[in-house]
Scaffold this motif. Structure first.
Motif, PDB file in Angstrom:
ATOM      1  N   MET A  60       0.827  -1.209   0.000  1.00  0.00           N
ATOM      2  CA  MET A  60       0.000   0.000   0.000  1.00  0.00           C
ATOM      3  C   MET A  60       0.859   1.256   0.000  1.00  0.00           C
ATOM      4  SD  MET A  60      -2.992  -1.055   2.682  1.00  0.00           S
ATOM      5  CE  MET A  60      -4.219  -2.311   2.274  1.00  0.00           C
ATOM      6  N   PHE A  61       2.026   1.189   0.617  1.00  0.00           N
ATOM      7  CA  PHE A  61       2.960   2.301   0.654  1.00  0.00           C
ATOM      8  C   PHE A  61       3.485   2.619  -0.749  1.00  0.00           C
ATOM      9  CE2 PHE A  61       6.451   3.988   3.725  1.00  0.00           C
ATOM     10  CZ  PHE A  61       5.866   5.235   3.691  1.00  0.00           C
ATOM     11  N   ALA A  62       3.335   1.667  -1.663  1.00  0.00           N
ATOM     12  CA  ALA A  62       3.859   1.832  -3.027  1.00  0.00           C
ATOM     13  C   ALA A  62       2.749   1.862  -4.074  1.00  0.00           C
ATOM     14  CB  ALA A  62       4.843   0.709  -3.337  1.00  0.00           C
ATOM     15  N   ARG A  63       1.540   2.246  -3.681  1.00  0.00           N
ATOM     16  CA  ARG A  63       0.394   2.212  -4.592  1.00  0.00           C
ATOM     17  C   ARG A  63       0.511   3.187  -5.761  1.00  0.00           C
ATOM     18  NH1 ARG A  63      -5.078   0.545  -3.283  1.00  0.00           N
ATOM     19  NH2 ARG A  63      -5.742   2.638  -3.907  1.00  0.00           N
ATOM     20  N   LYS A  64       1.381   4.189  -5.658  1.00  0.00           N
ATOM     21  CA  LYS A  64       1.569   5.122  -6.763  1.00  0.00           C
ATOM     22  C   LYS A  64       2.457   4.534  -7.856  1.00  0.00           C
ATOM     23  CE  LYS A  64      -0.655   8.708  -4.980  1.00  0.00           C
ATOM     24  NZ  LYS A  64      -1.863   9.276  -5.579  1.00  0.00           N
ATOM     25  N   ASN A 106       2.160 -11.559  -7.615  1.00  0.00           N
ATOM     26  CA  ASN A 106       1.351 -10.685  -8.463  1.00  0.00           C
ATOM     27  C   ASN A 106      -0.061 -10.531  -7.894  1.00  0.00           C
ATOM     28  OD1 ASN A 106       1.147  -9.314 -11.261  1.00  0.00           O
ATOM     29  ND2 ASN A 106      -0.621 -10.676 -11.239  1.00  0.00           N
ATOM     30  N   GLU A 107      -0.672 -11.640  -7.475  1.00  0.00           N
ATOM     31  CA  GLU A 107      -2.025 -11.583  -6.924  1.00  0.00           C
ATOM     32  C   GLU A 107      -2.041 -10.886  -5.578  1.00  0.00           C
ATOM     33  OE1 GLU A 107      -5.054 -12.592  -8.523  1.00  0.00           O
ATOM     34  OE2 GLU A 107      -3.470 -12.178  -9.962  1.00  0.00           O
ATOM     35  N   ARG A 108      -1.020 -11.101  -4.773  1.00  0.00           N
ATOM     36  CA  ARG A 108      -0.933 -10.439  -3.475  1.00  0.00           C
ATOM     37  C   ARG A 108      -0.883  -8.924  -3.658  1.00  0.00           C
ATOM     38  NH1 ARG A 108       1.786 -11.314   1.465  1.00  0.00           N
ATOM     39  NH2 ARG A 108       1.068  -9.658   2.877  1.00  0.00           N
ATOM     40  N   CYS A 138      -2.682  -2.388  -6.052  1.00  0.00           N
ATOM     41  CA  CYS A 138      -1.627  -1.858  -6.907  1.00  0.00           C
ATOM     42  C   CYS A 138      -1.829  -2.306  -8.352  1.00  0.00           C
ATOM     43  CB  CYS A 138      -0.260  -2.315  -6.421  1.00  0.00           C
ATOM     44  SG  CYS A 138       0.111  -1.868  -4.724  1.00  0.00           S
ATOM     45  N   LYS A 139      -1.268  -1.544  -9.274  1.00  0.00           N
ATOM     46  CA  LYS A 139      -1.301  -1.883 -10.686  1.00  0.00           C
ATOM     47  C   LYS A 139      -0.123  -2.803 -10.984  1.00  0.00           C
ATOM     48  CE  LYS A 139      -3.489   2.458 -12.084  1.00  0.00           C
ATOM     49  NZ  LYS A 139      -3.357   3.693 -12.889  1.00  0.00           N
ATOM     50  N   THR A 140      -0.414  -3.988 -11.482  1.00  0.00           N
ATOM     51  CA  THR A 140       0.651  -4.971 -11.665  1.00  0.00           C
ATOM     52  C   THR A 140       0.436  -5.788 -12.924  1.00  0.00           C
ATOM     53  OG1 THR A 140       1.804  -6.838 -10.625  1.00  0.00           O
ATOM     54  CG2 THR A 140      -0.556  -6.618 -10.156  1.00  0.00           C
ATOM     55  N   MET A 141       1.537  -6.228 -13.497  1.00  0.00           N
ATOM     56  CA  MET A 141       1.531  -7.023 -14.722  1.00  0.00           C
ATOM     57  C   MET A 141       2.362  -8.283 -14.481  1.00  0.00           C
ATOM     58  SD  MET A 141       3.014  -5.861 -18.445  1.00  0.00           S
ATOM     59  CE  MET A 141       3.175  -7.009 -19.815  1.00  0.00           C
ATOM     60  N   LEU A 142       1.812  -9.442 -14.818  1.00  0.00           N
ATOM     61  CA  LEU A 142       2.496 -10.723 -14.608  1.00  0.00           C
ATOM     62  C   LEU A 142       3.404 -11.033 -15.787  1.00  0.00           C
ATOM     63  CD1 LEU A 142       2.834 -13.349 -12.951  1.00  0.00           C
ATOM     64  CD2 LEU A 142       0.911 -14.283 -14.260  1.00  0.00           C
ATOM     65  N   LEU A 143       4.636 -11.435 -15.478  1.00  0.00           N
ATOM     66  CA  LEU A 143       5.601 -11.833 -16.500  1.00  0.00           C
ATOM     67  C   LEU A 143       5.984 -13.295 -16.304  1.00  0.00           C
ATOM     68  CD1 LEU A 143       8.034  -8.753 -16.425  1.00  0.00           C
ATOM     69  CD2 LEU A 143       6.086  -9.132 -17.947  1.00  0.00           C
ATOM     70  N   ARG A 144       6.379 -13.934 -17.393  1.00  0.00           N
ATOM     71  CA  ARG A 144       6.864 -15.320 -17.335  1.00  0.00           C
ATOM     72  C   ARG A 144       8.139 -15.383 -18.162  1.00  0.00           C
ATOM     73  NH1 ARG A 144       4.753 -19.676 -14.539  1.00  0.00           N
ATOM     74  NH2 ARG A 144       4.482 -20.964 -16.365  1.00  0.00           N
ATOM     75  N   TYR A 145       9.272 -15.455 -17.464  1.00  0.00           N
ATOM     76  CA  TYR A 145      10.556 -15.486 -18.159  1.00  0.00           C
ATOM     77  C   TYR A 145      10.939 -16.908 -18.530  1.00  0.00           C
ATOM     78  CZ  TYR A 145      15.553 -15.512 -18.984  1.00  0.00           C
ATOM     79  OH  TYR A 145      16.788 -15.725 -19.540  1.00  0.00           O
ATOM     80  N   PHE A 146      11.533 -17.056 -19.716  1.00  0.00           N
ATOM     81  CA  PHE A 146      12.095 -18.338 -20.152  1.00  0.00           C
ATOM     82  C   PHE A 146      13.371 -18.060 -20.932  1.00  0.00           C
ATOM     83  CE2 PHE A 146       7.633 -19.354 -19.573  1.00  0.00           C
ATOM     84  CZ  PHE A 146       7.665 -20.605 -18.978  1.00  0.00           C
ATOM     85  N   PRO A 147      14.444 -18.806 -20.652  1.00  0.00           N
ATOM     86  CA  PRO A 147      15.705 -18.614 -21.377  1.00  0.00           C
ATOM     87  C   PRO A 147      15.654 -19.291 -22.749  1.00  0.00           C
ATOM     88  CG  PRO A 147      15.951 -20.376 -19.788  1.00  0.00           C
ATOM     89  CD  PRO A 147      14.555 -19.834 -19.606  1.00  0.00           C
ATOM     90  N   VAL A 196       2.222  10.431   5.305  1.00  0.00           N
ATOM     91  CA  VAL A 196       2.782  10.180   3.974  1.00  0.00           C
ATOM     92  C   VAL A 196       2.143   8.945   3.355  1.00  0.00           C
ATOM     93  CG1 VAL A 196       4.897   9.674   2.694  1.00  0.00           C
ATOM     94  CG2 VAL A 196       4.954  11.267   4.619  1.00  0.00           C
ATOM     95  N   LEU A 197       1.930   7.916   4.180  1.00  0.00           N
ATOM     96  CA  LEU A 197       1.284   6.701   3.689  1.00  0.00           C
ATOM     97  C   LEU A 197      -0.098   7.031   3.131  1.00  0.00           C
ATOM     98  CD1 LEU A 197       0.994   3.647   3.334  1.00  0.00           C
ATOM     99  CD2 LEU A 197       0.380   3.493   5.750  1.00  0.00           C
ATOM    100  N   GLY A 198      -0.826   7.882   3.827  1.00  0.00           N
ATOM    101  CA  GLY A 198      -2.138   8.271   3.345  1.00  0.00           C
ATOM    102  C   GLY A 198      -2.068   8.989   2.017  1.00  0.00           C
ATOM    103  N   GLU A 199      -1.089   9.882   1.865  1.00  0.00           N
ATOM    104  CA  GLU A 199      -0.950  10.613   0.604  1.00  0.00           C
ATOM    105  C   GLU A 199      -0.534   9.700  -0.540  1.00  0.00           C
ATOM    106  OE1 GLU A 199       0.868  14.583   0.621  1.00  0.00           O
ATOM    107  OE2 GLU A 199       1.155  14.323   2.771  1.00  0.00           O
ATOM    108  N   LEU A 200       0.326   8.740  -0.246  1.00  0.00           N
ATOM    109  CA  LEU A 200       0.837   7.874  -1.301  1.00  0.00           C
ATOM    110  C   LEU A 200      -0.142   6.759  -1.677  1.00  0.00           C
ATOM    111  CD1 LEU A 200       4.557   7.489  -0.197  1.00  0.00           C
ATOM    112  CD2 LEU A 200       3.689   8.768  -2.156  1.00  0.00           C
TER     113      LEU A 200
END
Length: 511
Positions: free
Chosen positions: A93-97, A108-110, A116-125, A342-346
């Motif tokens: 929540m402190f990083a919601r911006k 990602n689901e957590r 928060c806005k999040t995008m799931l990635l799947r890396y493969f070599p 600050v947490l409230g503002e962010l």
């Protein structure tokens, strides 16, 4: 071309483990890397570096997201499950911006559920050519004993595979200091060899390439590079059943998952070739998807929103954040409690949500028309906390004592009514003393009906503290929530105490 600051851990400057991601960014951004060393003092130079770029990208250093958001910079965070999977909701929540890119489905689901806005990635070599894949007419295993203190050690590997292997090479180079010399069983059917270091990476790779069975070295992973590279090489991969291992491996289909806490012998001889080939195909298909995701990654980064800057001393904020985070989780949560404004503002969240996330009892939403309490103040406006009448008292308090009442834990509630909710200001004075064992002061934040109205350091020794708030904030029934950044038990008292109070005095100023 936009300028981007890529902030990373100093250790990765040597391993170059983030280079594959930086290379993607360089296709669209002018990327400058900045490495931080947790073992050293906070580096104010990162603030100057961030001031000159258009966007800040944090590789694992997710706790710094609020710092750069407070500077008014768009922030991209790439956290790792093995480093941040256990962080409390308030951390996110402190990083919601910020915007997030996650290599773990669980993480990602957590983070998504934290708002928060999040995008799931799947890396493969890059997968090996099919004609170069290993055969399984015999079984040669490779195991790097990196974290034996976590239970992934030689004894575990011998329990799992000792009856199946023809050879086992142990690379005994733990990430931690200690004596972890393996004790060989009296009888082994496999050839045992070991190493403690290699002159260069080529020596490690040469040893690894001789094996067709690979045991993942850690309990959990951020991405799981070693595991994925082993799958890409066509090896049979075994790993502990935890993210991100179990997000790439489907048990007994393209790899084998085990439980380090309940190990038992695994028979692989009749299944190894099929499972290893399925693991390789997983990488073949996954590699195509990974390459096709690069444009979406660039777009996600490029469209990160610019938050409003917060007027504060960012250098002081960095130092407080840095020392608290690396001290302990308790100290870090105490830091967030001190920085509740600050947490409230962010976060743009109501304070009751933030307080709940800080691990305290769930804040009760009171409907005045249904749950009015008998908590009217007298004509003198005094709320006496030493009175045994508990009609003003909510959660987080001791019983009244002759001269004071203790706030127990990190949060206490007071309910009151009877003040004329007209225009003007309400002058408030309270008498309090912090617990001397907590140091020179305890930070106290006071919320009235979910709005912060006061922040102050309460010191040992009785003193009066004054503040004011707009009378427009008052309701039919009002709730003070008092938050404290410290609390502790004493040898003679197992309650977690913070501050003791005598009374609150309220008076209206209609001038």
């Amino acid at each position: 071309m936009k300028k981007a600051l890529f902030v990373d851990h100093q250790f990765h400057q040597k391993t170059r483990s983030a280079d594959f991601f930086v290379d993607i960014l360089r296709a669209a951004f002018d990327v400058q890397s900045y490495y931080l060393e947790p073992e050293r003092q906070p580096d104010d130079g990162v603030l100057n570096a961030a001031a000159g770029v258009d966007i800040v990208i944090l590789w694992q250093m997710d706790f710094l997201a609020p710092l750069f958001s407070a500077m008014g910079k768009p922030v991209i965070v790439i956290p790792m499950f093995d480093g941040s999977g256990g962080m409390p909701d308030v951390h996110w929540m402190f990083a919601r911006k910020a915007r997030f890119l996650n290599f773990s489905l669980v993480l990602n689901e957590r983070i998504r559920m934290a708002g928060c806005k999040t995008m799931l990635l799947r890396y493969f070599p890059e997968p090996a050519d099919e004609e170069k894949l290993p055969h399984f007419d015999k079984f040669d295993a490779f195991f790097w004993q990196r974290r034996p203190d976590h239970g992934i050690d030689f004894r575990l590997v011998d329990t799992l595979l000792g009856g199946e292997l023809d050879s086992l090479h142990l690379h005994n180079a733990p990430d931690i200091v200690g004596n972890f010399v393996p004790t060989l069983p009296e009888r082994t059917r496999y050839k045992f060899t070991q190493s403690t270091w290699f002159k260069d990476r080529a020596g490690y790779a040469n040893c690894l390439n001789k094996a067709n069975v690979f045991i993942a070295p850690r309990v959990a992973e951020g991405i799981g590079m070693a595991l994925l590279e082993a799958m890409a090489a066509g090896k049979l991969v075994l790993a502990h059943d935890a993210p991100t291992n179990n997000e790439y491996i489907s048990n007994w289909f393209n790899g084998i998952l085990f439980n380090k806490n309940a190990p038992s012998a695994i028979q692989i001889r009749n299944h190894a070739s099929r499972i290893a080939r399925a693991g390789w195909r997983t990488v073949v298909e996954g590699r195509k998807q990974w390459l096709s995701s690069h444009s979406a990654i660039i777009e996600w980064v490029d469209k990160a929103e610019t938050p409003p800057a917060i007027d504060m001393d960012h250098s002081v904020f960095l130092r407080d954040l840095w020392y608290s985070y690396y001290a302990s989780l308790d100290e870090y949560v105490s830091f967030i409690t001190r920085r509740l404004t600050v947490l409230g503002e962010l976060s743009d969240l109501p304070y009751h949500r933030l307080l709940d996330a800080l691990g305290e009892a769930q804040a009760e939403q009171i409907d005045p028309s249904l749950q009015l309490r008998d908590c009217a103040l007298g004509s003198n406006g005094v709320l006496d906390l030493t009175n045994t009448d508990d009609r003003f008292i909510g959660e987080g308090w001791s019983n009244a004592e002759p001269e004071w009442r203790w706030a127990v834990g990190n949060r206490s509630e007071i309910h009151f009514s009877g003040l004329d909710a007209g225009e003007g200001r309400v002058r408030t004075c309270f008498t309090a003393s912090s617990l001397p064992q907590l140091g020179k002061w305890v930070q106290c934040t006071i919320l009235l009906n979910e709005q912060i109205v006061h922040e102050e350091r309460i010191k040992p020794g009785w003193a009066d503290y004054h503040f004011e708030f707009d009378a427009e904030l008052l309701r039919h029934e009002n709730r003070f929530v008092l938050c404290f950044d410290k609390a502790t038990a004493l040898p003679t008292d197992n309650r977690r105490l913070s501050v003791c109070f005598k009374q609150f005095n309220f008076s209206l100023d209609n001038s």
